[in-house]
Design a protein around this motif. Sequence first.
Motif, PDB file in Angstrom:
ATOM      1  N   THR A  46       0.838  -1.200   0.000  1.00  0.00           N
ATOM      2  CA  THR A  46       0.000   0.000   0.000  1.00  0.00           C
ATOM      3  C   THR A  46       0.873   1.251   0.000  1.00  0.00           C
ATOM      4  N   HIS A  47       1.929   1.248   0.807  1.00  0.00           N
ATOM      5  CA  HIS A  47       2.825   2.407   0.879  1.00  0.00           C
ATOM      6  C   HIS A  47       3.552   2.639  -0.446  1.00  0.00           C
ATOM      7  N   VAL A  48       3.980   1.572  -1.090  1.00  0.00           N
ATOM      8  CA  VAL A  48       4.658   1.701  -2.383  1.00  0.00           C
ATOM      9  C   VAL A  48       3.680   2.252  -3.427  1.00  0.00           C
ATOM     10  N   ILE A  49       2.474   1.712  -3.451  1.00  0.00           N
ATOM     11  CA  ILE A  49       1.455   2.181  -4.399  1.00  0.00           C
ATOM     12  C   ILE A  49       1.186   3.670  -4.189  1.00  0.00           C
ATOM     13  N   GLN A  50       1.083   4.085  -2.940  1.00  0.00           N
ATOM     14  CA  GLN A  50       0.830   5.496  -2.650  1.00  0.00           C
ATOM     15  C   GLN A  50       1.965   6.379  -3.153  1.00  0.00           C
ATOM     16  N   ALA A  51       3.202   5.960  -2.932  1.00  0.00           N
ATOM     17  CA  ALA A  51       4.348   6.756  -3.376  1.00  0.00           C
ATOM     18  C   ALA A  51       4.372   6.887  -4.901  1.00  0.00           C
ATOM     19  N   ALA A 109      12.386  -1.634 -14.644  1.00  0.00           N
ATOM     20  CA  ALA A 109      12.009  -0.235 -14.828  1.00  0.00           C
ATOM     21  C   ALA A 109      13.151   0.698 -14.437  1.00  0.00           C
ATOM     22  N   LEU A 110      13.887   0.317 -13.420  1.00  0.00           N
ATOM     23  CA  LEU A 110      15.001   1.135 -12.953  1.00  0.00           C
ATOM     24  C   LEU A 110      16.047   1.335 -14.051  1.00  0.00           C
ATOM     25  N   ALA A 119      15.088   7.845  -9.162  1.00  0.00           N
ATOM     26  CA  ALA A 119      15.287   8.189  -7.751  1.00  0.00           C
ATOM     27  C   ALA A 119      14.136   7.649  -6.899  1.00  0.00           C
ATOM     28  N   LEU A 120      12.913   7.769  -7.385  1.00  0.00           N
ATOM     29  CA  LEU A 120      11.757   7.246  -6.661  1.00  0.00           C
ATOM     30  C   LEU A 120      11.840   5.721  -6.551  1.00  0.00           C
TER      31      LEU A 120
END
Length: 145
Positions: A46-51, A109-110, A119-120
């Motif tokens: 959830t935290h990754v999706i939000q970021a 993707a990186l 960076a994200l």
Amino acid sequence: MAHNMSQLNELIEITRDGQHFYQHAMEAVKDVELQHLFRDLAQAKTHVIQALSVKVAANQEQPAQGGTTAGKLREVYADTKARLSDPDAVYVDQLDQAEERILGAFEDALKTAEPDVRALLAIELPKLRACHARIHALNHRDEGR
């Protein structure tokens, strides 16, 4: 930049697959420790999706709202397989594979992302590696014996 936002939306979808799968598995297993682990790992997703969603929205794009067909198929497969054998082991194994898919997508993707997106991803990748390490260790805990 549009390519990067499309790429981030794909990562959101794949990560959401993992989030949904953990939530689904949490309800399907009986082991309380597994339920807690699955809840924690769903929350990490959830935290990754939000970021990622914040980054997409900041670029005046609509963040992805769903998951992928492949993610849903993995859940259906796990449900079917769990009816035929040990559900806890089946879900741990399938979630391990889902984590590998998520991690691979982020690492790929990186390689092609523009600097601000890179960076994200570099910030989020250690969280995903930690999730993968936890479920992978659990899935392979008996192999060393």
